[in-house]
Design a protein around this motif. Structure first.
Motif, PDB file in Angstrom:
ATOM      1  N   ASP B  75    -106.078  19.194  23.681  1.00 48.11           N
ATOM      2  CA  ASP B  75    -104.718  19.706  23.448  1.00 48.11           C
ATOM      3  C   ASP B  75    -104.866  20.700  22.365  1.00 48.11           C
ATOM      4  O   ASP B  75    -103.973  21.726  22.268  1.00 48.11           O
ATOM      5  CB  ASP B  75    -103.615  18.797  23.652  1.00 48.11           C
ATOM      6  N   LEU B  76    -105.078  20.156  21.049  1.00 45.51           N
ATOM      7  CA  LEU B  76    -105.162  20.778  19.761  1.00 45.51           C
ATOM      8  C   LEU B  76    -105.738  22.037  19.991  1.00 45.51           C
ATOM      9  O   LEU B  76    -105.539  23.121  19.473  1.00 45.51           O
ATOM     10  CB  LEU B  76    -105.855  19.858  18.791  1.00 45.51           C
ATOM     11  N   THR B  79    -104.091  24.444  21.802  1.00 48.14           N
ATOM     12  CA  THR B  79    -103.033  25.248  20.945  1.00 48.14           C
ATOM     13  C   THR B  79    -103.486  25.867  20.058  1.00 48.14           C
ATOM     14  O   THR B  79    -102.995  27.245  19.866  1.00 48.14           O
ATOM     15  CB  THR B  79    -102.487  24.074  20.204  1.00 48.14           C
ATOM     16  N   PHE B  80    -104.819  25.896  19.187  1.00 43.47           N
ATOM     17  CA  PHE B  80    -105.314  27.032  18.444  1.00 43.47           C
ATOM     18  C   PHE B  80    -105.796  28.128  19.425  1.00 43.47           C
ATOM     19  O   PHE B  80    -105.293  29.025  18.639  1.00 43.47           O
ATOM     20  CB  PHE B  80    -106.653  26.253  17.911  1.00 43.47           C
ATOM     21  N   GLU B  81    -106.170  28.025  20.387  1.00 40.81           N
ATOM     22  CA  GLU B  81    -106.618  29.225  21.325  1.00 40.81           C
ATOM     23  C   GLU B  81    -105.385  30.107  21.640  1.00 40.81           C
ATOM     24  O   GLU B  81    -105.375  31.194  21.576  1.00 40.81           O
ATOM     25  CB  GLU B  81    -107.423  28.639  22.674  1.00 40.81           C
ATOM     26  N   ILE B  83    -102.467  30.085  19.865  1.00 36.03           N
ATOM     27  CA  ILE B  83    -102.158  30.693  18.559  1.00 36.03           C
ATOM     28  C   ILE B  83    -102.665  31.990  18.572  1.00 36.03           C
ATOM     29  O   ILE B  83    -102.290  32.964  18.100  1.00 36.03           O
ATOM     30  CB  ILE B  83    -102.210  29.556  17.470  1.00 36.03           C
ATOM     31  N   ASP B  84    -104.207  31.796  18.353  1.00 36.76           N
ATOM     32  CA  ASP B  84    -104.988  32.923  18.299  1.00 36.76           C
ATOM     33  C   ASP B  84    -104.764  33.949  19.181  1.00 36.76           C
ATOM     34  O   ASP B  84    -104.761  35.431  18.939  1.00 36.76           O
ATOM     35  CB  ASP B  84    -106.631  32.589  18.431  1.00 36.76           C
ATOM     36  N   ARG B  87    -101.703  35.852  18.285  1.00 38.68           N
ATOM     37  CA  ARG B  87    -102.037  35.956  16.659  1.00 38.68           C
ATOM     38  C   ARG B  87    -100.780  37.198  16.423  1.00 38.68           C
ATOM     39  O   ARG B  87    -100.068  36.789  15.465  1.00 38.68           O
ATOM     40  CB  ARG B  87    -103.383  36.463  16.481  1.00 38.68           C
ATOM     41  N   TRP B  90     -97.157  36.133  16.301  1.00 37.19           N
ATOM     42  CA  TRP B  90     -96.777  35.208  15.166  1.00 37.19           C
ATOM     43  C   TRP B  90     -96.837  35.905  13.719  1.00 37.19           C
ATOM     44  O   TRP B  90     -96.068  35.827  12.875  1.00 37.19           O
ATOM     45  CB  TRP B  90     -97.708  34.071  15.076  1.00 37.19           C
ATOM     46  N   LEU B 103     -90.856  24.207  14.256  1.00 32.67           N
ATOM     47  CA  LEU B 103     -92.073  25.016  14.521  1.00 32.67           C
ATOM     48  C   LEU B 103     -93.145  24.266  15.412  1.00 32.67           C
ATOM     49  O   LEU B 103     -93.590  24.986  16.120  1.00 32.67           O
ATOM     50  CB  LEU B 103     -92.640  25.378  13.239  1.00 32.67           C
ATOM     51  N   LYS B 104     -93.154  23.164  14.924  1.00 35.10           N
ATOM     52  CA  LYS B 104     -93.976  22.200  15.733  1.00 35.10           C
ATOM     53  C   LYS B 104     -93.602  22.030  17.068  1.00 35.10           C
ATOM     54  O   LYS B 104     -94.288  22.217  17.996  1.00 35.10           O
ATOM     55  CB  LYS B 104     -94.303  20.700  15.161  1.00 35.10           C
ATOM     56  N   SER B 107     -94.237  24.624  19.931  1.00 36.62           N
ATOM     57  CA  SER B 107     -95.574  24.792  20.542  1.00 36.62           C
ATOM     58  C   SER B 107     -95.587  24.768  22.147  1.00 36.62           C
ATOM     59  O   SER B 107     -96.405  25.309  22.668  1.00 36.62           O
ATOM     60  CB  SER B 107     -96.686  23.750  20.070  1.00 36.62           C
ATOM     61  N   ASN B 110     -96.639  28.115  23.104  1.00 32.33           N
ATOM     62  CA  ASN B 110     -97.823  28.761  22.896  1.00 32.33           C
ATOM     63  C   ASN B 110     -98.500  29.360  24.214  1.00 32.33           C
ATOM     64  O   ASN B 110     -99.241  30.399  23.827  1.00 32.33           O
ATOM     65  CB  ASN B 110     -98.844  27.741  22.291  1.00 32.33           C
TER      66      ASN B 110
END
Lengths: 284, 256
Positions: B75-76, B79-81, B83-84, B87, B90, B103-104, B107, B110
């Motif tokens: 899941d993390l 989430t990173f992917e 966000i990228d 990009r 954001w 902000l959390k 997500s 996302n």
């Protein structure tokens, strides 16, 4: 077979990115300094115990990897860095919960198709409570307390509680909302009890909904405006009556509500209080 | 735990591999093409943390905790992917006024689509927003901006569908709503309990909407300039539930 549904090409980038950040205490400190506001190298030096040259070296590395940027000698976090840090800290909360309860969880059956388990950070402050030789019925008592004294209650409960008279009469006599997923036999037992109890009661509550656990969910939890209680089945398939995870935090309660929404969607048959009061034929 | 898994080249890959199926050490050796010593060391380290177990048939399998760690890690990574992938959205906007907690919580957006203006559809985000508002019955909005066209469309929907608006805004925005020439709709909807509103002094710079049909987010370029040219948009049913929870959490936070 479980499938890890993710972009395997991204795995290396992901691992490298996190490794780069958490492998260096100084880089984490720099990011911490920049988290709420921009700062110059001198200001970072003042806030940390690191030398100017170490800070400069790591600032350059962070800049090269596009975690931070620089305007007029002040350094800023990119928004995406900030978002990623928030989620890394969040993962650490999940990890704390998992680390602290590793033995209990490893002895438990898990329902693997539930989305809510992908983020357990809300369970960070959960406490594992077990029965012991002087409190044999501690878990049963916790369930009793959590099944009463609330404004709303939702959950999956696996058995007809030994103190059901107190519990169900509370539901009927008070203005509260109850939505429970129960095994069919338990649902019938609760319905029969309510029918028998109604003549003795000045019924205040019509907001009771009993849902049949027709998909054989082997997991139990109660969520209310007061608390979250989680209970598991042993790997052997028996319900573990001797241990529960509990939390009263708002985040854990929100997580529990989300969990209930997921399970409620999977179940089909239900009976409302009105069905119990006004008709013998309706319902489950 | 993040460090334990991430700094090792092999531990994370072994965990992900065993998540998919139990395997013997021989099978793992052949898949990873590594020396058995490295594989054994990685397996023992994962085993000592309770993330995997060695079964009686000598196969290694993921434990319940290992399964949950993998799910959370996956899941993390997702989430990173995401966000990228978003990009630019954001980075183009200011997140300064949004508390970390929110902000959390944001997500859940996302994985949303970014809808942008372009030279042929200059008002594309606003048009899509209004088109979807027209299909909405239950509307919740965090409103740090005022636009008569937004408000009029919202009133029309509430009247048409016998719907409801839950609104968090500031005194200034409320003044503009009341002073507009469609204030009578607002007043009568409030009187009929079709509109509930909450006034706050300090509102995050997020124009957030969630309804029974969609959820959207517009942000500001900086502390004062609203950006109507980009919108995060999502109409997935599970995301809408999350969006409703986010709104209620924000309301609880600001009205505490």
């Amino acid at each position: 077979m479980l499938k890890l549904d993710f972009n395997k090409e991204y795995l290396n980038d992901f691992q490298e990115e996190i490794k780069f950040l958490i492998n260096s205490e100084i880089r984490l400190k720099i990011i911490g300094c920049l988290y709420n506001s921009a700062a110059s190298i001198k200001q970072i030096e003042d806030k940390t115990s690191y030398s100017y040259s170490s800070i400069l070296d790591n600032i350059n590395k962070l800049e090269q990897r596009k975690f931070i940027y620089n305007i007029d000698d002040k350094f800023y976090l990119y928004n995406r860095t900030k978002l990623k840090i928030i989620h890394m800290l969040n993962f650490n909360k999940s990890a704390k919960f998992l680390r602290e309860n590793v033995e209990y969880l490893n002895d438990s059956l898990l329902d693997i198709n539930i989305e809510s388990t992908n983020d357990l950070s809300a369970l960070e402050d959960t406490k594992l409570i077990k029965t012991n030789n002087i409190e044999l019925f501690k878990v049963i008592d916790i369930f009793k307390r959590s099944l009463m004294g609330f404004k709303y209650l939702k959950g999956i409960f696996p058995y007809f509680h030994p103190r059901h008279e107190d519990i169900i009469s509370y539901w009927v006599d008070n203005e509260c909302s109850v939505e429970l997923i129960l095994p069919e036999e338990v649902s019938h037992a609760v319905t029969d009890f309510i029918k028998g109890y109604l003549p003795k009661s000045n019924v205040k509550n019509k907001d009771i909904k009993l849902i049949t656990n027709d998909i054989n969910i082997e997991f139990a939890f109660i969520v209310s405006d007061k608390c979250l209680v989680l209970a598991f089945y042993h790997k052997t398939g028996e319900f573990n009556q001797h241990a529960v995870l509990t939390s009263t935090s708002g985040e854990a309660i929100q997580w529990g509500l989300k969990l209930f929404d997921e399970y409620e969607k999977l179940c089909k048959n239900y009976v409302y209080m009105d069905d119990i009061v006004f008709s013998e034929d309706k319902g489950v | 735990m993040l460090k334990f898994l991430m700094v090792s080249e092999i531990r994370l890959k072994l965990l992900f591999n065993l998540y998919e199926s139990s395997k013997s050490i021989k099978e793992l050796e052949s898949e990873f093409q590594k020396k058995s010593g490295n594989i054994s060391r990685g397996l023992n380290e994962l085993k000592s943390c309770g993330l995997i177990t060695r079964q009686s048939n000598k196969q290694y399998a993921i434990t319940s905790t290992g399964y949950l760690v993998t799910q959370n890690l996956k899941d993390l990574m997702k989430t990173f992917e995401n966000i990228d992938n978003n990009r630019a959205f954001w980075e183009n906007h200011s997140l300064k006024s949004i508390p970390n907690k929110h902000l959390k919580e944001l997500s859940f957006l996302n994985d949303s689509s970014v809808i942008k203006s372009n030279i042929t559809e200059f008002a594309k985000p606003i048009n899509i927003y209004l088109k979807n508002i027209k299909l909405s019955k239950d509307i919740r909005i965090i409103l740090p901006v005022y636009s008569k066209i937004f408000m009029d469309t919202i009133y029309d929907s509430i009247i048409l569908y016998d719907g409801h608006l839950d609104l968090i805004t500031t005194e200034n925005i409320l003044d503009l709503i009341i002073k507009s020439d469609s204030d009578r709709y607002f007043r009568s909807l409030v009187r009929d309990k079709k509109v509930d509103y909450y006034i706050v002094d300090d509102i995050a710079n997020i124009f957030f909407t969630t309804t029974n049909t969609f959820t959207s987010l517009f942000l500001f370029f900086d502390d004062v300039v609203f950006d109507s040219s980009e919108m995060l948009f999502n109409d997935d049913e599970l995301v809408l539930k999350e969006a409703e929870r986010f709104y209620e959490s924000y309301k609880e936070h600001i009205t505490d």
